[in-house]
Design a protein around this motif. Structure first.
Motif, mmCIF file in Angstrom:
data_model
loop_
_atom_site.group_PDB
_atom_site.id
_atom_site.type_symbol
_atom_site.label_atom_id
_atom_site.label_comp_id
_atom_site.label_asym_id
_atom_site.label_seq_id
_atom_site.Cartn_x
_atom_site.Cartn_y
_atom_site.Cartn_z
ATOM 1 N N VAL A 118 0.858 -1.195 0.000
ATOM 2 C CA VAL A 118 0.000 0.000 0.000
ATOM 3 C C VAL A 118 0.891 1.241 0.000
ATOM 4 O O VAL A 118 1.866 1.326 0.737
ATOM 5 N N LYS A 119 0.557 2.209 -0.869
ATOM 6 C CA LYS A 119 1.377 3.423 -1.026
ATOM 7 C C LYS A 119 0.547 4.675 -0.738
ATOM 8 O O LYS A 119 -0.689 4.650 -0.850
ATOM 9 N N ASP A 122 -2.849 5.906 -2.650
ATOM 10 C CA ASP A 122 -3.748 4.804 -3.040
ATOM 11 C C ASP A 122 -5.164 5.057 -2.526
ATOM 12 O O ASP A 122 -5.344 5.538 -1.396
ATOM 13 N N ASN A 134 -8.350 8.274 0.726
ATOM 14 C CA ASN A 134 -7.031 8.170 0.098
ATOM 15 C C ASN A 134 -6.006 7.943 1.201
ATOM 16 O O ASN A 134 -6.152 8.481 2.310
ATOM 17 N N PHE A 162 -9.193 -2.138 -1.882
ATOM 18 C CA PHE A 162 -8.078 -1.273 -2.269
ATOM 19 C C PHE A 162 -8.060 -1.236 -3.795
ATOM 20 O O PHE A 162 -7.333 -2.008 -4.430
ATOM 21 N N THR A 165 -5.301 -2.302 -6.957
ATOM 22 C CA THR A 165 -4.123 -3.071 -6.512
ATOM 23 C C THR A 165 -4.404 -4.566 -6.667
ATOM 24 O O THR A 165 -5.555 -4.989 -6.691
ATOM 25 N N GLU A 251 -13.628 -0.882 -8.124
ATOM 26 C CA GLU A 251 -12.241 -0.896 -8.592
ATOM 27 C C GLU A 251 -11.993 0.173 -9.653
ATOM 28 O O GLU A 251 -10.924 0.760 -9.715
#
Length: 480
Positions: A118-119, A122, A134, A162, A165, A251
């Motif tokens: 996870v960044k 994202d 976010n 998420f 991803t 998504e």
């Protein structure tokens, strides 16, 4: 005119009696979905028993579709209750061991794998996308900071995704394996796999089936962007596809969903594999006897796009008007298909690529049926592949698919315009089986022209691909 689109009805508390399922069959549903996310063995056993009883009573092929839950990722309850957030509110998302030390609003997700990769930046969607966040900071290995992009309530035990991803959880869970064993024992006909991300997922399910000594057709549910990225490879591995618009809509940007639906359907049509469009098709009919104009148009557009099946979920599982909903869907299908044929939109050219002799013969049979205004196309299809090729050509005529194999017959029921039937097994000659079926079937009158396709096995071979197309006229006596 026969309606070619297939209607799938989900069974649930609103349709758990013999009388309720009988009404659905009479209204036009031929495929019944058992959602293994809800309900137990006793309920599913009772439903399969009812469907088989109705199949015997009506003489129709009624297909049981087992829908496996897959890894539905939910938040957990650590006793903090529901959190109210406004746009811009920051909350922490972490594993349960982080909850006690949290001095800010906290949402618990006790699946450590979900935090890997996870960044910052994202997106995260909670409660079927009703609340969106976010990622603004990675606080710890299993603790991230989120900022709300809209307002609402965040109760515990809600689905969380998420978007965009690759989910590290395998689509075949231990629950799914146990449910699959139950489904195979009860005698389901087709298995739908949730959250498919790659072709290996389908292969893993086949391996699991093999442990029980069975191989059933598998429908891959497309709910992840990762699956869209390898659609061709998944199509090669799966027997059919479901456009599961609920999770897929989380998504993707919602504005991208209609085009994604069209692309998936087009790829399935080209591959000659059945495609189901699902989720919220006539949702307002859960509580209302009338659909909205937008819903009516949505169902019609799915048919115009080339869907083989349209699926009802809550509408028949818990809705107040299950029978009316199926009948209304059938009515939309009738009007839409009439337009398809009068406008020429059901053009043969939209079908599969004509690269193989058997594919070309299916195309030729569909074209011949159109030119001669034949009553129907009858094919003897050991594996069901020929009937699917004929279906993908979208002929105006119904396609009667003869097969001695129970599993094949019940899966061909998912293809547009295909009516499964049982041939006379005493005859070895496939073409003769088809001709005898026409002579004996009350669906055909004397003088009716029928296009027959069959595979004629060569001596010493038990099976072959389609190699015969014949124009056959039903006569009162056998042709001399």
């Amino acid at each position: 005119m026969d309606r070619h689109i297939k209607i799938i009805a989900t069974l649930g508390p609103g349709t758990e009696t013999y009388e309720a399922v009988k009404e659905l069959v009479a209204s036009g549903a031929k495929i019944f979905r058992l959602n293994f996310s809800h309900g137990g063995r006793d309920f599913f056993s009772k439903m399969v028993e009812i469907i088989r009883r109705l199949e015997s009573e009506t003489g129709l092929t009624l297909t049981v579709l087992q829908d496996l839950s897959g890894p539905k990722i939910r938040t957990c309850d650590v006793g903090l209750g529901a959190i109210e957030v406004s746009k811009g509110t920051e909350v922490l998302l972490g594993t349960s061991d982080k909850a006690e030390a949290a001095t800010e609003p906290f949402i618990c997700l006790d699946i450590p794998e979900m935090y890997h990769g996870v960044k910052v930046g994202d997106p995260v969607a909670l409660s079927d996308g009703m609340i969106r966040f976010n990622v603004v900071a990675i606080e710890d290995e299993h603790l991230i900071r989120l900022q709300a992009t809209n307002s609402g309530m965040c109760p515990p035990r809600k689905g969380i995704t998420f978007p965009g991803t690759v989910t590290p959880l395998a689509p075949l869970t231990e629950k799914d394996k146990a449910d699959l064993a139950i489904g195979l024992e009860l005698g389901v006909d087709v298995v739908a796999m949730s959250f498919v991300q790659k072709p290996e997922d389908i292969r893993n399910l086949r391996t699991e089936m093999a442990k029980h000594g069975k191989q059933l057709p598998i429908v891959a549910k497309l709910e992840r962007t990762a699956a869209l990225a390898c659609l061709e490879e998944i199509l090669e591995e799966a027997d059919g596809i479901m456009v599961a618009r609920g999770d897929l809509g989380l998504e993707l940007d919602l504005a991208e969903l209609p085009v994604a639906q069209k692309r998936i359907i087009k790829a399935c049509n080209k591959a000659g594999k059945p495609v189901i469009v699902a989720t919220q098709m006539l949702l307002s009919m859960v509580n209302s006897p009338m659909a909205t104009r937008a819903e009516t148009t949505d169902v019609a557009n799915a048919i115009l796009d080339g869907a083989d099946c349209v699926m009802l979920s809550e509408e028949t599982a818990i809705g107040r008007y299950p029978g009316e909903t199926v009948r209304f869907m059938r009515k939309i299908a009738y009007e839409t298909e009439s337009y398809l044929f009068e406008s020429g939109q059901a053009d043969l050219e939209r079908g599969v690529a004509k690269e193989h002799p058997s594919t070309f013969l299916a195309y030729a049979a569909a074209m011949l049926a159109g030119k001669t205004n034949a009553k129907a196309i009858v094919c003897h299809s050991t594996s069901g592949a020929t009937s699917r090729l004929l279906s993908s050509c979208r002929p105006k005529q119904s396609v009667y698919a003869l097969s001695s194999n129970h599993t094949v017959r019940h899966f061909t029921n998912l293809s547009w315009g295909v009516i499964p039937a049982i041939p006379l097994d005493v005859l070895h000659d496939h073409q003769e089986r088809a001709e005898v079926f026409v002579r004996q079937s009350p669906a055909f009158a004397e003088g009716d022209i029928v296009i027959i396709t069959a595979g004629q096995p060569e001596r010493g071979r038990s099976a072959t691909q389609t190699n015969v197309v014949k124009l056959y006229e039903k006569q009162s006596k056998e042709e001399g």
